[in-house]
Scaffold this active site. Structure first.
Site, PDB file in Angstrom:
ATOM      1  CB  ALA A 128     -20.875   3.405  -0.283  1.00 47.77           C
ATOM      2  N   GLY A 129     -22.851   3.791  -3.138  1.00 50.78           N
ATOM      3  CA  GLY A 129     -23.331   4.803  -4.066  1.00 50.78           C
ATOM      4  C   GLY A 129     -22.265   5.736  -4.581  1.00 50.78           C
ATOM      5  CB  SER A 136     -13.698  -4.587  -1.083  1.00 50.37           C
ATOM      6  OG  SER A 136     -12.475  -3.972  -1.380  1.00 50.37           O
ATOM      7  CE1 TYR A 183      -3.094  -2.982   0.258  1.00 47.46           C
ATOM      8  CE2 TYR A 183      -3.414  -2.522   2.582  1.00 47.46           C
ATOM      9  CZ  TYR A 183      -3.688  -3.284   1.471  1.00 47.46           C
ATOM     10  OH  TYR A 183      -4.567  -4.340   1.560  1.00 47.46           O
TER      11      TYR A 183
END
Length: 336
Positions: A210-211, A202, A57
Site C-alpha cells: 500500500a506504500g 495481510s 491480539y
C-alpha cells in the site's frame, strides 16, 4: 451497502473481510477505543460481513473491543476468532492441548459477549500436541454449540489433511499476497481438493504493497521491526519492486493496495482476503477493490515483478518461523 459474496465453509461472506488485529496488536500506535469502534461500524456499513480476530491480539483486547463495538449488530456479520497462540505465564507461546483450547474459547466468548463464534481457528500448530487432539476439542465445542465451524491457520497441506480426516475443516487462514506465495506450494491445492475456503491475511503485505513502508525506522513494538524483508539491506531491494508495482497500479487505474487485493481475489473464487487497517480512509479504499475489475494484463505484470526469489529476505525471523507449519518456498529451502 452490499458487496460481492463468496463462500467460506457454510458461510456466505463479503468477498473482502476485515482483519481486526491492527486495532489492538502489531502496529502501534493503536487508535482510541472510540475511533476503533467507529472503524468497525463503518466496515459493517460498507457491507463487510466477515470480521476476524484472535485471543492473542492485544492479549484479549481485540475480542473485548469487538464485544463492545459491534455485537449489537451481531446478525450482520460472520465472526471468526482463534485459539492456540496466546500469552501463557506472561510469555507468548503455543498451547494446543484440548484443555487449553476449551479455556481460550470460553475466555473468548466472555470477552466477545456472546455464546457462539461462527468460525473458530486453531491459530498455529502446537508440535507437542497431535493435531487430532486439538481438532477433537474443537469438534466437541462445535457439538456443544459454542462454535459453528472449524478452521486452521498457518498450517501445511499434510496437517490440513490430518485435521480434515477428524472433522471437515471449513477454512484455512494463511498470509497470501503478491509477495508471499507460500500457499501456492501445496495449501491452495489441498483447499481446492477438499472443498475448504481460504482466508488470506495481510493481502497488502503488512502495508508494504500500500506504500506504507519507505524505510526501516519502526517503533520497537511494530512486528515488522524483526521481519527480514522489512529491514535493510533487504528493504531497499524490495522497495525497488514496489516502485514497479505502483506503476502497474497507476496504469490499471487503481491504488497499489487495491491492485494487491484484486490480485488475491483473482487467484480463486474460494479465497477471501481480510486486509486490516487503523484508518477509515484506507478501509474504504480496500473495500472498494471488490468493485474494481483488474485487467489480466495487469495481473500478469504483477507476477512478472514478484517472480520466485525476487523478494529479498525471509517472511519471518527464525523464532517466529518455528511457530509456522506452512510450507517454505524452494528459494527459502535453499537459504535454510
Amino acid at each position: 451497502m452490499t458487496l460481492p459474496t463468496r463462500r467460506i465453509g457454510p458461510f456466505t461472506v463479503s468477498a473482502i473481510g476485515l482483519g481486526c488485529m491492527n486495532l489492538s496488536h502489531g502496529y502501534e500506535p493503536f487508535p482510541a477505543e472510540e475511533d476503533a469502534a467507529r472503524l468497525l461500524n463503518r466496515a459493517l456499513d460498507l457491507g463487510v460481513t466477515f470480521l476476524d480476530t484472535a485471543a492473542i491480539y492485544g492479549d484479549g483486547a481485540n475480542e473485548r473491543l469487538i464485544g463492545k463495538a459491534v455485537m449489537h449488530r451481531r446478525r450482520e456479520f460472520t465472526l471468526a476468532s482463534k485459539c492456540g497462540l496466546g500469552v501463557h505465564d506472561g510469555k507468548r507461546g503455543l498451547d494446543g492441548r484440548p484443555e487449553a483450547v476449551v479455556s481460550t474459547l470460553d475466555g473468548a466468548l466472555a470477552r466477545l459477549g456472546t455464546d457462539h463464534i461462527d468460525l473458530y481457528y486453531l491459530h498455529r500448530l502446537d508440535r507437542n500436541v497431535p493435531i487430532e487432539d486439538s481438532v477433537g476439542a474443537l469438534v466437541r465445542a462445535k457439538e456443544a454449540g459454542k462454535i459453528g465451524a472449524i478452521g486452521l491457520s498457518e498450517m501445511s497441506a499434510a496437517t490440513i489433511r490430518r485435521a480434515h480426516a477428524v472433522h471437515p475443516i471449513a477454512a484455512i487462514q494463511t498470509e497470501y499476497s503478491p509477495w508471499v506465495r507460500n500457499p501456492e506450494v501445496a495449501v491452495l491445492d489441498a483447499c481446492r481438493e477438499l472443498g475448504i475456503g481460504f482466508v488470506a491475511f495481510s493481502p497488502v503485505a503488512r502495508g508494504f504493497l500500500a506504500g506504507a513502508v519507505r524505510d526501516d525506522r519502526y517503533s520497537g513494538s511494530d512486528i515488522r521491526a524483526v521481519m527480514p524483508r522489512f529491514l535493510e539491506p533487504q528493504l531497499s531491494r524490495n522497495l525497488a519492486l514496489f516502485d514497479r508495482f505502483r506503476a502497474v497500479a497507476q496504469a490499471a487505474g487503481c491504488t497499489p493496495a487495491q491492485l494487491a487485493i484484486g490480485w488475491v481475489l483473482a487467484r480463486g473464487e474460494n479465497i477471501v482476503p481480510i486486509p486490516g487497517t487503523r484508518s477509515i480512509a484506507h478501509l474504504e479504499e480496500d473495500v472498494a477493490a471488490a468493485g474494481i475489475a483488474i485487467d489480466p494484463a495487469a495481473l500478469a505484470a504483477v507476477d512478472a515483478i514478484f517472480t520466485p526469489g525476487a523478494v529479498a529476505g525471509r517472511r519471518y525471523p527464525p523464532a517466529m518461523q518455528a511457530q509456522v507449519d506452512t510450507e517454505l518456498l524452494p528459494e527459502e529451502l535453499e537459504d535454510a
